[in-house]
Design a protein around this motif. Structure first.
Motif, PDB file in Angstrom:
ATOM      1  N   VAL A  81       0.841  -1.205   0.000  1.00 34.74           N
ATOM      2  CA  VAL A  81       0.000   0.000   0.000  1.00 34.74           C
ATOM      3  C   VAL A  81       0.872   1.251   0.000  1.00 34.74           C
ATOM      4  N   ARG A  97       2.353   1.748  -3.473  1.00 33.16           N
ATOM      5  CA  ARG A  97       1.418   1.928  -4.568  1.00 33.16           C
ATOM      6  C   ARG A  97       0.510   3.129  -4.368  1.00 33.16           C
ATOM      7  N   PHE A  98       0.058   3.366  -3.148  1.00 33.80           N
ATOM      8  CA  PHE A  98      -1.009   4.349  -2.966  1.00 33.80           C
ATOM      9  C   PHE A  98      -0.630   5.562  -2.133  1.00 33.80           C
ATOM     10  N   SER A  99       0.532   5.553  -1.502  1.00 35.89           N
ATOM     11  CA  SER A  99       0.812   6.698  -0.641  1.00 35.89           C
ATOM     12  C   SER A  99       1.625   7.746  -1.362  1.00 35.89           C
ATOM     13  N   LYS A 100       1.561   8.951  -0.852  1.00 32.47           N
ATOM     14  CA  LYS A 100       2.303  10.052  -1.460  1.00 32.47           C
ATOM     15  C   LYS A 100       3.806   9.842  -1.313  1.00 32.47           C
ATOM     16  N   TYR A 114       4.932   7.513  -3.944  1.00 34.61           N
ATOM     17  CA  TYR A 114       4.987   8.210  -5.237  1.00 34.61           C
ATOM     18  C   TYR A 114       6.245   9.066  -5.316  1.00 34.61           C
ATOM     19  N   GLU A 115       6.513   9.797  -4.236  1.00 35.52           N
ATOM     20  CA  GLU A 115       7.694  10.668  -4.229  1.00 35.52           C
ATOM     21  C   GLU A 115       8.964   9.869  -4.442  1.00 35.52           C
ATOM     22  N   SER A 162       9.358   7.026  -5.915  1.00 32.31           N
ATOM     23  CA  SER A 162       9.569   6.525  -7.270  1.00 32.31           C
ATOM     24  C   SER A 162       9.897   7.652  -8.240  1.00 32.31           C
ATOM     25  N   VAL A 163       9.389   8.851  -7.984  1.00 31.14           N
ATOM     26  CA  VAL A 163       9.797   9.972  -8.839  1.00 31.14           C
ATOM     27  C   VAL A 163      11.288  10.246  -8.660  1.00 31.14           C
ATOM     28  N   ILE A 223      10.114  18.373  -4.957  1.00 25.75           N
ATOM     29  CA  ILE A 223      10.320  17.356  -3.932  1.00 25.75           C
ATOM     30  C   ILE A 223      11.670  17.611  -3.281  1.00 25.75           C
ATOM     31  N   MET A 273       6.524   6.524 -16.103  1.00 25.29           N
ATOM     32  CA  MET A 273       5.221   6.576 -15.458  1.00 25.29           C
ATOM     33  C   MET A 273       4.150   6.859 -16.505  1.00 25.29           C
ATOM     34  N   ILE A 333      -2.074  11.537   3.247  1.00 25.10           N
ATOM     35  CA  ILE A 333      -1.132  10.419   3.185  1.00 25.10           C
ATOM     36  C   ILE A 333      -1.232   9.711   1.851  1.00 25.10           C
ATOM     37  N   PHE A 334      -2.467   9.502   1.400  1.00 27.61           N
ATOM     38  CA  PHE A 334      -2.627   8.681   0.205  1.00 27.61           C
ATOM     39  C   PHE A 334      -2.887   9.525  -1.028  1.00 27.61           C
ATOM     40  N   LEU A 335      -2.630   8.918  -2.153  1.00 31.90           N
ATOM     41  CA  LEU A 335      -2.756   9.621  -3.425  1.00 31.90           C
ATOM     42  C   LEU A 335      -4.202   9.619  -3.896  1.00 31.90           C
ATOM     43  N   ARG A 368      -5.951   9.488  -7.303  1.00 34.46           N
ATOM     44  CA  ARG A 368      -5.671   9.325  -8.729  1.00 34.46           C
ATOM     45  C   ARG A 368      -6.882   9.684  -9.586  1.00 34.46           C
TER      46      ARG A 368
END
Lengths: 428, 650
Positions: free
Chosen positions: A221, A224-227, A230-231, A233-234, A247, B425, B505-507, B509
């Motif tokens: 989670v 895949r889903f948290s900010k 995401y940061e 992986s960027v 960032i 991405m 906390i979560f994205l 989309r």
């Protein structure tokens, strides 16, 4: 004859081209076939070592893992430990921070965990002790990971070397602590009686397995889903893009490594508190490095990692059983595991590339040079091994043909390698 | 000097990459001593076709004839053996080597075949022996005659000579591996022959783009290439440098070399080429003589339909100062001054063009405004239209701080996939780059609300309890309702708080996905889906995605660095129109461009930078290309040289 030579040389029947899109099921089919082929080959190796043992080898592989509930539990426990460390290295790898110091981070977690067991054991309640152990392990692992992260963020040091060196320091520290604890030079601490994980049901390790299952879901989670996920992986994909969108790259590096180290610490906690109940320099047992392989093989997907971790555990446990029953000696499991992964990793080539055999028609063309492909699709060239294989196929072909026709006085057409030129001289 | 000898002929060349057909049955003929332009949109297969001639790709089917003989070109080495050389768009030079070393780098040792060499020596010796037999010394007098006289070679001598051949070969090999000190001399003669101005001992990292290109061209010539392929050679050059290059190309043409030049720019096609081959979607449309055609016809052939090549420039209205840059200077990592006292004003409803040779500080300037480049001195001031043009100082702020100040600044960077987007991405995740940090707006309001709600609940509860206390439980029928209501509200508040925490906390989309879908439909982005990694898209589509995202942020200042670089005509005009639209909506647009014609057509004002300094700001409506060109090379020695050459040519 010149024409014949040219034809033979240039019109190779193998045509390798890059796949752009491959359906998911096909990928898994290829990997599944690779696993089967690998098992088959391992069986063949075994029947070479001891004729007629093909069947019994495979049987022992499975027996070693599933014949008794105890063995099955052992297998899943090993899977859980490997998976836990793989989960730990994954965020760092996704960030392209090549943390190969998981071994050391696990060791530090284990060391602090054992320290708690030794000094708080008996003085506090066992349940509380386990929590204290967890905290200390997390701090230990995280510290060991944060040091290289800070150096990387501030001075851009090479994290690979740094984390590797930290492993040795951790080992040295453990050896040192053991020498203090056990002054008689025996070098073994012995089982620490307090702070051992409670049994759930009949068998030990169940708690370990449950904890790792929960961690897997959490990490999945998170990535895949948290900010944060995401940061990171960027940052991994492109530091420039990360800076462009504002960032704080240094912060992300350090934060991710704290997480990575903390997970390693948890692995150390699981090993010492939940399994070995003691500490030594061998307590991590190279899992920190195996985990890297597991993580890569699953393309950093936590769910996929649970399968690859299981595969690794299955192989090592099954093949050591087979080795002991069939009397193949201690190196056999290593050979089997090595072969297995060689084949599974090589199968990725077929995921990335399409190979066409055009034997009947002579007018087919040879492959493009892989490097050219890289140019056209810059980021697309992932595995460099794949490229290597492509080149090897192409070159070995042309060489054979040259040897076949080397009586010709005509110098072979261009694309010759050094060795071919040398051959010519010898001929002359 | 075009004669009708065919240098290279392609017959029904086809090349596919997976499902994509890059070239389909292409026929092409190049004559000796001509300049052939290859014209086509992006993705029309120009570069692929040339790469097949240069040995980087190998065609799936079709044949290549060189000087009438069928040839298989499997590698750049093969191509060189066929005297074909390609100058790529991205130079392939070793930075720390000198020009001369780069040129000789990779030179093949041409060994000799011992058997045939032995035959040759035998023949030579016997021929000389025959001459010796026929030689009458009395007919020749003088010291020189003695030296010139044929000598007799005994059979033993011949044998000895042949026996020594293997050693000779080894010696030659060793000598080849040795770098001689005057290796630059041989190259210098080539440079002189075609009129290149180059210091061969200069290191590549000290060189300007045009010098590097010169090195690449000489490198190809040094390897005796007769057919030269240039992939968009003018993209990085100033007008003066282009003139210089063209002069050299003409000289090479007169020398009998065939030149194939890939370009987007129609005016250059008209200026330099003898014939033009047009490709469209991988197919060869036509090859015409340049003299018999015009730009309009070529465009039609290239695009397949008539298109309007005019950019509509509207008069700016409601012009206000939006961004004032005052005397900023910056140094890069190597301590080189990249910006030197740059001042300008960007106004709303205007397009400000920035022209200059690549690397004159354009990138640093935009990055400084965006908060990515540290500046040593100077001020960047923004006037916020939403707050009655309140002055905001952007100096030494990070991109996030700038955004938090309410400055709606959008930036389309030069490096699309390396900076603006993440190639691996998909579209949705790339949309998210700008917005992922935002906590959902309505929820942010709710956060405040939920804070006040909790307060209210506390009040209500205390009120309730105090009321209950004071009334001694008598009036308790009405009050509990209020408390219940308050508790329900409290529950909602908690839920809202939770959702705020969740979204921090979560994205999310969902909204990026909507945005991606909108951009795909509005800007006609060609993509299989919004979940396709952007690196799979073609250059034009990548740019549409990036520009679309930046515009979606409703900017008040839009900065775009080379937004049409590498884009075909259609995509380029889409981008110009988008910029114009933004201008009409009152956005201050800053456009860094390289094509001076476009800058002159599009921009209201053009600022020229040179070596990190502003060398002039001119009105776009009255600007002249030559003036801009001179400003671009204003304060460097190279510029002066370029000017003088330009005059010489005239």
């Amino acid at each position: 004859m010149t024409n014949v030579l040219k034809k033979l040389k240039f019109e190779s029947p193998i045509h390798i081209s890059k796949r752009t899109d491959i359906p998911k099921w096909k990928t898994w089919l290829i990997r599944g076939v690779a696993v089967l082929v690998a098992l088959l080959l391992c069986g063949i190796i075994s029947s070479i070592l001891s004729p007629g043992s093909f069947g019994s080898f495979l049987e022992q592989m499975f027996k070693g893992c599933f014949s008794t509930p105890r063995r099955a539990i052992n297998l899943f426990e090993e899977t859980a430990l490997l998976l836990c460390i793989s989960l730990a290295v994954t965020p760092a790898f996704k960030m392209k921070f090549w943390n190969i110091g998981a071994e050391g981070q696990v060791l530090m977690g284990a060391l602090l965990c054992a320290t708690c067991m030794k000094y708080f054991g008996g003085k506090v309640d066992d349940g509380l002790l386990i929590v204290i152990m967890l905290l200390f392990s997390v701090v230990g692992g995280a510290t060991w990971a944060t040091i290289p992260a800070i150096f990387k963020a501030k001075w851009n040091t090479n994290e690979t070397l740094f984390t590797l060196m930290m492993n040795y320091i951790a080992m040295g520290l453990i050896a040192c602590v053991i020498a203090i604890w056990v002054p008689n030079n025996s070098g073994t601490v012995g089982v620490l009686p307090f702070g051992n994980f409670p049994k759930i049901g009949k068998y030990p390790y169940i708690l370990n397995i449950i904890i790792v299952a929960i961690l897997t879901a959490l990490v999945f989670v998170y990535l895949r889903f948290s900010k944060h996920g995401y940061e990171l992986s960027v940052v991994g994909e492109s530091v420039n893009t990360a800076k462009y969108i504002g960032i704080n790259v240094k912060k992300v590096i350090i934060r991710t490594m704290i997480l990575s180290g903390a997970l390693c610490g948890i692995a150390g906690w699981l090993i010492v508190g939940g399994a070995s109940h003691t500490v030594s320099t061998e307590v991590a047992g190279g899992r920190g490095f195996t985990a890297i392989l597991i993580s890569w093989l699953a393309h950093f997907n936590p769910i996929g990692m649970s399968f690859t971790a299981f595969l690794v555990a299955f192989l090592s446990q099954g093949s050591s059983q087979a080795a002991s029953v069939l009397d193949f000696g201690g190196s056999f499991p290593k050979i089997i595991t090595g072969m297995f992964f060689f084949i599974v990793i090589a199968s990725e080539f077929f995921v990335g590339y399409k190979i066409k055999f055009k034997l009947r028609k002579r007018e087919t063309s040879k492959t493009d040079s892989p490097s050219a492909d890289c140019e056209s699709e810059e980021n697309a060239c992932g595995g460099s091994d794949d490229d290597g294989i492509g080149v090897v196929i192409a070159e070995s072909q042309s060489e054979e043909e040259i040897v076949l026709n080397s009586t010709e006085t005509v110098p072979p057409p261009q694309r010759t390698s050094e060795s071919i030129q040398d051959k010519e001289e010898v001929e002359a | 000097m075009q004669d009708n000898t065919v240098a290279i002929q392609l017959k029904s060349i086809t090349k596919t990459f997976g499902e994509v057909v890059a070239n389909k049955n292409v026929d092409l003929t190049v004559y000796r001593g001509e300049v052939l332009s290859i014209l086509g949109e992006n993705g029309s297969g120009k570069t692929t076709l040339m790469n097949m001639i240069a040995g980087i790709y190998y065609p799936d089917s079709g044949e290549i004839f060189i000087d009438g003989e069928k040839a298989s070109i499997h590698s750049p080495k093969d191509a060189f053996a066929h005297r074909i050389g390609m100058i790529h768009q991205h130079f392939k030079l070793v930075d720390v080597f000198s020009a001369a070393d780069n040129i000789i780098l990779g030179e093949e040792y041409k060994g000799f075949d011992i058997k045939s060499e032995a035959e040759r020596i035998k023949e030579e010796h016997s021929a000389e022996n025959a001459a010796y037999a026929a030689y009458k010394p009395e007919e020749h007098t003088g010291v020189l005659a003695y030296l010139k006289a044929p000598k007799y070679h005994s059979e033993k001598e011949t044998k000895r000579r042949i026996a020594a051949l293997p050693f000779e070969k080894i010696a030659k090999r060793i000598k080849f591996g040795w770098l001689s000190r005057n290796r630059a001399d041989a190259i210098q003669s080539i440079a002189n022959r075609y009129g290149f101005e180059i210091d061969l001992k200069k290191k590549i990292y000290d060189m300007s783009v045009s010098e590097k290109q010169t090195v690449e061209i000489i490198k190809v010539l040094y390897r005796n290439a007769d057919i030269l392929i240039l992939d968009e050679p003018t993209a990085v050059l100033t007008p003066q440098e282009i003139d210089k290059l063209f002069a050299v190309l003409r000289r090479m043409k007169d020398d009998g070399k065939s030149i194939i030049i890939i370009t987007h720019k129609l005016n250059e096609v008209m200026a330099i080429s003898d014939r033009v081959a047009v490709l469209r979607k991988g197919e060869h449309i036509a090859t015409v003589n340049t003299a018999d055609t015009d730009e309009k016809e070529l465009t039609e052939m290239m695009v397949g339909k008539k298109i309007d090549l005019n950019i509509n420039r509207s008069e700016p209205h409601d012009v206000e100062d939006r961004l004032v840059v005052d005397g900023i200077s910056a140094t890069n990592h190597d301590g080189v001054k990249v910006l030197d006292n740059v001042s300008f004003t960007a106004r709303s409803g205007e397009i400000l063009g920035i022209a200059g040779i690549a690397g004159s500080g354009q990138r640093e300037l935009l990055e400084a405004i965006a908060g990515l480049q540290r500046i040593d001195s100077g001020d960047i001031l923004y006037f916020d239209p939403t707050k009655d043009n309140e002055k905001i100082d952007l100096r030494a702020k990070t991109p996030v701080q700038i955004r938090d100040l309410g400055v709606r600044l959008s930036f389309v960077p030069e490096d699309r996939l390396g900076m603006g987007l993440v190639g691996n991405m998909d579209l949705v995740d790339n949309m998210m780059l700008r917005s992922y940090r935002n906590v959902k707006h309505n929820e942010a309001d709710e956060k405040k609300e939920c804070e006040s709600d909790t307060e209210k609940v506390a009040e209500a509860v205390s009120e309730d309890s105090s009321a209950a206390e004071s009334s001694g439980g008598k009036k308790s029928d009405g009050k509990p309702n209020k408390a219940k209501e308050a508790f329900a509200k409290f529950g909602r508040g908690v839920a809202n708080c939770a959702s705020v925490v969740w979204s921090s906390i979560f994205l999310d989309r969902k909204s990026p996905k909507n945005l991606a879908e909108n951009i795909v439909t509005d800007l006609e982005v060609v993509t299989p889906s919004t979940r396709t990694p952007v690196r799979r898209l073609s250059g034009g589509n990548v740019q549409k995605v990036l520009v679309g995202r930046e515009i979606a942020a409703a900017p008040t200042v839009l900065m775009a660095a080379y937004p049409v670089r590498g884009l075909d005509i259609n995509s380029s005009y889409t981008i110009y129109n988008l910029l114009n639209e933004q201008k009409e909506q009152g956005v201050a647009v800053i456009f860094v461009g390289e094509d001076l014609d476009v800058l002159i057509d599009l921009c209201d004002r053009i600022m020229v930078v040179c070596g990190g300094k502003v060398s002039g700001i001119v009105d776009g409506r009255t600007a002249e290309k030559e003036v801009l060109g001179k400003l671009m090379t204003n304060n460097s020695g190279a510029g002066v040289a370029a000017d003088s050459v330009g005059e010489d040519l005239q």
